[in-house]
Design a protein around this motif. Structure first.
Motif, PDB file in Angstrom:
ATOM      1  N   MET A   1      24.755 -14.172  55.611  1.00 20.69           N
ATOM      2  CA  MET A   1      24.221 -13.803  54.132  1.00 20.69           C
ATOM      3  C   MET A   1      23.683 -15.125  53.581  1.00 20.69           C
ATOM      4  O   MET A   1      24.656 -16.087  53.506  1.00 20.69           O
ATOM      5  N   ASP A   2      22.719 -15.261  52.921  1.00 18.90           N
ATOM      6  CA  ASP A   2      22.188 -16.202  52.365  1.00 18.90           C
ATOM      7  C   ASP A   2      22.845 -16.433  50.942  1.00 18.90           C
ATOM      8  O   ASP A   2      22.899 -15.240  50.233  1.00 18.90           O
ATOM      9  N   CYS A   3      23.391 -17.483  50.293  1.00 16.33           N
ATOM     10  CA  CYS A   3      24.066 -17.517  49.119  1.00 16.33           C
ATOM     11  C   CYS A   3      23.868 -18.903  48.337  1.00 16.33           C
ATOM     12  O   CYS A   3      23.174 -19.781  49.163  1.00 16.33           O
ATOM     13  N   ARG A   4      23.916 -19.241  47.202  1.00 11.63           N
ATOM     14  CA  ARG A   4      23.887 -20.070  46.224  1.00 11.63           C
ATOM     15  C   ARG A   4      25.072 -20.696  45.750  1.00 11.63           C
ATOM     16  O   ARG A   4      25.596 -19.647  45.032  1.00 11.63           O
ATOM     17  N   LYS A   5      25.245 -21.788  45.262  1.00  7.55           N
ATOM     18  CA  LYS A   5      26.154 -22.080  44.232  1.00  7.55           C
ATOM     19  C   LYS A   5      25.733 -21.936  43.021  1.00  7.55           C
ATOM     20  O   LYS A   5      24.560 -22.629  42.813  1.00  7.55           O
ATOM     21  N   PHE A   6      26.291 -21.688  41.823  1.00 13.31           N
ATOM     22  CA  PHE A   6      25.815 -21.646  40.571  1.00 13.31           C
ATOM     23  C   PHE A   6      26.940 -21.990  39.753  1.00 13.31           C
ATOM     24  O   PHE A   6      28.045 -21.584  39.869  1.00 13.31           O
ATOM     25  N   GLU A   7      26.618 -22.917  39.145  1.00 18.01           N
ATOM     26  CA  GLU A   7      27.517 -23.790  38.120  1.00 18.01           C
ATOM     27  C   GLU A   7      27.142 -23.802  36.756  1.00 18.01           C
ATOM     28  O   GLU A   7      25.853 -23.887  36.317  1.00 18.01           O
ATOM     29  N   ILE A   8      27.885 -23.410  35.867  1.00 13.72           N
ATOM     30  CA  ILE A   8      27.469 -23.164  34.364  1.00 13.72           C
ATOM     31  C   ILE A   8      28.522 -23.992  33.574  1.00 13.72           C
ATOM     32  O   ILE A   8      29.642 -23.964  33.761  1.00 13.72           O
ATOM     33  N   THR A   9      28.135 -24.876  32.726  1.00 17.41           N
ATOM     34  CA  THR A   9      28.856 -25.682  31.946  1.00 17.41           C
ATOM     35  C   THR A   9      28.708 -25.288  30.377  1.00 17.41           C
ATOM     36  O   THR A   9      27.678 -25.262  29.972  1.00 17.41           O
ATOM     37  N   LEU A  10      29.667 -24.426  29.792  1.00 21.37           N
ATOM     38  CA  LEU A  10      29.607 -24.286  28.394  1.00 21.37           C
ATOM     39  C   LEU A  10      29.896 -25.315  27.531  1.00 21.37           C
ATOM     40  O   LEU A  10      30.817 -25.975  27.591  1.00 21.37           O
ATOM     41  N   THR A  61      33.126 -26.455  32.738  1.00 22.25           N
ATOM     42  CA  THR A  61      32.262 -26.175  33.859  1.00 22.25           C
ATOM     43  C   THR A  61      33.034 -24.883  34.752  1.00 22.25           C
ATOM     44  O   THR A  61      34.182 -24.993  34.904  1.00 22.25           O
ATOM     45  N   MET A  62      32.259 -23.807  34.920  1.00 24.34           N
ATOM     46  CA  MET A  62      32.709 -22.825  35.998  1.00 24.34           C
ATOM     47  C   MET A  62      31.676 -22.689  37.065  1.00 24.34           C
ATOM     48  O   MET A  62      30.371 -22.827  36.978  1.00 24.34           O
ATOM     49  N   ARG A  63      32.248 -22.343  38.274  1.00 29.52           N
ATOM     50  CA  ARG A  63      31.299 -22.437  39.521  1.00 29.52           C
ATOM     51  C   ARG A  63      31.538 -20.973  40.100  1.00 29.52           C
ATOM     52  O   ARG A  63      32.683 -20.295  40.026  1.00 29.52           O
ATOM     53  N   PHE A  64      30.467 -20.294  40.642  1.00 31.18           N
ATOM     54  CA  PHE A  64      30.367 -18.998  41.064  1.00 31.18           C
ATOM     55  C   PHE A  64      29.505 -19.274  42.482  1.00 31.18           C
ATOM     56  O   PHE A  64      28.627 -19.979  42.548  1.00 31.18           O
ATOM     57  N   ALA A  65      29.967 -18.482  43.487  1.00 34.63           N
ATOM     58  CA  ALA A  65      28.958 -18.280  44.532  1.00 34.63           C
ATOM     59  C   ALA A  65      28.339 -16.971  44.455  1.00 34.63           C
ATOM     60  O   ALA A  65      28.976 -15.920  44.495  1.00 34.63           O
ATOM     61  N   ILE A  66      26.977 -17.037  44.616  1.00 33.02           N
ATOM     62  CA  ILE A  66      26.112 -15.917  44.280  1.00 33.02           C
ATOM     63  C   ILE A  66      24.928 -15.663  45.468  1.00 33.02           C
ATOM     64  O   ILE A  66      24.830 -16.591  46.080  1.00 33.02           O
ATOM     65  N   SER A  67      24.840 -14.330  45.985  1.00 33.67           N
ATOM     66  CA  SER A  67      24.135 -14.104  46.819  1.00 33.67           C
ATOM     67  C   SER A  67      22.707 -14.265  46.542  1.00 33.67           C
ATOM     68  O   SER A  67      22.329 -14.074  45.454  1.00 33.67           O
ATOM     69  N   GLU A  68      21.690 -14.681  47.393  1.00 35.42           N
ATOM     70  CA  GLU A  68      20.415 -14.561  47.241  1.00 35.42           C
ATOM     71  C   GLU A  68      19.766 -13.493  46.542  1.00 35.42           C
ATOM     72  O   GLU A  68      18.776 -13.818  45.735  1.00 35.42           O
ATOM     73  N   SER A  69      20.087 -12.605  46.924  1.00 28.97           N
ATOM     74  CA  SER A  69      19.636 -11.508  46.476  1.00 28.97           C
ATOM     75  C   SER A  69      19.773 -11.146  44.974  1.00 28.97           C
ATOM     76  O   SER A  69      19.247 -10.446  44.143  1.00 28.97           O
ATOM     77  N   ARG A 132      25.155 -22.956  23.453  1.00 30.91           N
ATOM     78  CA  ARG A 132      24.452 -24.025  24.211  1.00 30.91           C
ATOM     79  C   ARG A 132      25.214 -24.096  25.450  1.00 30.91           C
ATOM     80  O   ARG A 132      26.399 -24.163  25.446  1.00 30.91           O
ATOM     81  N   PHE A 133      24.434 -24.125  26.695  1.00 30.32           N
ATOM     82  CA  PHE A 133      25.253 -24.383  27.993  1.00 30.32           C
ATOM     83  C   PHE A 133      24.135 -25.112  29.014  1.00 30.32           C
ATOM     84  O   PHE A 133      22.850 -24.925  28.802  1.00 30.32           O
ATOM     85  N   SER A 134      24.625 -25.708  29.753  1.00 26.78           N
ATOM     86  CA  SER A 134      23.956 -25.998  31.175  1.00 26.78           C
ATOM     87  C   SER A 134      24.214 -25.380  32.235  1.00 26.78           C
ATOM     88  O   SER A 134      25.121 -24.932  32.369  1.00 26.78           O
ATOM     89  N   TYR A 135      23.392 -25.317  33.217  1.00 35.64           N
ATOM     90  CA  TYR A 135      23.610 -24.685  34.520  1.00 35.64           C
ATOM     91  C   TYR A 135      22.974 -25.351  35.548  1.00 35.64           C
ATOM     92  O   TYR A 135      21.813 -25.970  35.564  1.00 35.64           O
ATOM     93  N   LYS A 136      23.151 -25.046  36.941  1.00 33.93           N
ATOM     94  CA  LYS A 136      22.728 -25.609  37.925  1.00 33.93           C
ATOM     95  C   LYS A 136      22.841 -24.618  39.293  1.00 33.93           C
ATOM     96  O   LYS A 136      23.747 -24.001  39.318  1.00 33.93           O
ATOM     97  N   PHE A 137      21.677 -24.585  39.914  1.00 33.26           N
ATOM     98  CA  PHE A 137      21.612 -23.882  41.136  1.00 33.26           C
ATOM     99  C   PHE A 137      21.845 -24.620  42.237  1.00 33.26           C
ATOM    100  O   PHE A 137      21.047 -25.750  42.485  1.00 33.26           O
ATOM    101  N   GLY A 138      22.634 -24.477  43.507  1.00 32.69           N
ATOM    102  CA  GLY A 138      22.996 -25.147  44.381  1.00 32.69           C
ATOM    103  C   GLY A 138      21.546 -24.649  45.562  1.00 32.69           C
ATOM    104  O   GLY A 138      20.828 -24.032  45.193  1.00 32.69           O
ATOM    105  N   GLU A 139      21.539 -25.349  46.622  1.00 28.48           N
ATOM    106  CA  GLU A 139      20.626 -25.088  47.736  1.00 28.48           C
ATOM    107  C   GLU A 139      20.899 -23.780  48.431  1.00 28.48           C
ATOM    108  O   GLU A 139      22.113 -23.492  48.311  1.00 28.48           O
TER     109      GLU A 139
END
Length: 158
Positions: A1-10, A61-69, A132-139
Motif C-alpha cells: 500500500m502506498d503511503c506518505r509521512k505527514f508532519e504538522i507543527t502547531l 511537531t506531530m507525525r502521521f503516516a497516511i495512506s495515499e488514498s 497558525r501551523f506548518s506542515y510537510k508531506f513526505g514522498e
C-alpha cells in the motif's frame, strides 16, 4: 500500500476567546485525521501552553503516516481542536477543519510544505481567533519500506 509521512507543527494561535471566568487560560491542541479508512479517529495532543493565555504558542511537531488514498480524496479532514485545561475538565475553545487534499495540493506548488493560518471556529460561530501551523508531506513510499525505515531508524509515527 502506498503511503506518505505527514508532519504538522502547531506554531501558535492568536486572539482566542477567553473561556475562563477565573484564572489563566492554559491551551492545548488535539490533532486528528478523520474520514479516511486508515485514520480511525487517531488523535495526538500538544503540550499545554501555560503562559500565552489567549495567544498560546506551542511549536510542537506531530507525525502521521497516511495512506495515499487519504491524500487523494476530499473525505479525509485534518481536525485541530483547542481546549483550555481546567481542574474540573478541559473546556472547548474552538477548532479548524480542512481537507488533507487541499493542504497537499497547496503544498505541492512549494515543494511539499507550507505555513498557513486558519480561523478558529466554535460551532457555527464566526472566527474566534486564528491558528497558525506548518506542515510537510513526505514522498510516496510503499508501506513495507516505511516499516523498514521505522525499525532501522527507530522512528515513532504513532
Amino acid at each position: 500500500m502506498d503511503c506518505r509521512k505527514f508532519e504538522i507543527t502547531l506554531i501558535s494561535a492568536t486572539d482566542l476567546e477567553n473561556v475562563r471566568i477565573l484564572g489563566k487560560m492554559k491551551v492545548h491542541a488535539r490533532v486528528s485525521l478523520s474520514g479516511g479508512a486508515a485514520a480511525n479517529g487517531f488523535e495526538k495532543r500538544s503540550p499545554t501552553d501555560k503562559h500565552g493565555e489567549t495567544n498560546p504558542a506551542w511549536n510542537h511537531t506531530m507525525r502521521f503516516a497516511i495512506s495515499e488514498s487519504m491524500v487523494e480524496n476530499f473525505n479525509t479532514m485534518l481536525v485541530v481542536k483547542l481546549y483550555c485545561k481546567r481542574k474540573l475538565g478541559d473546556r472547548y475553545v474552538g477548532e479548524i477543519h480542512t481537507p488533507v487534499k487541499e493542504l497537499f495540493d497547496f503544498a505541492r506548488s512549494s515543494g511539499g510544505s507550507a505555513v498557513v493560518c486558519f480561523p478558529v471556529q466554535q460551532g457555527c460561530v464566526n472566527s474566534q481567533g486564528m491558528l497558525r501551523f506548518s506542515y510537510k508531506f513526505g514522498e510516496k513510499i510503499m508501506i513495507d519500506k516505511l516499516l523498514l525505515a521505522e525499525s532501522v531508524a527507530g522512528l515513532n509515527l504513532a
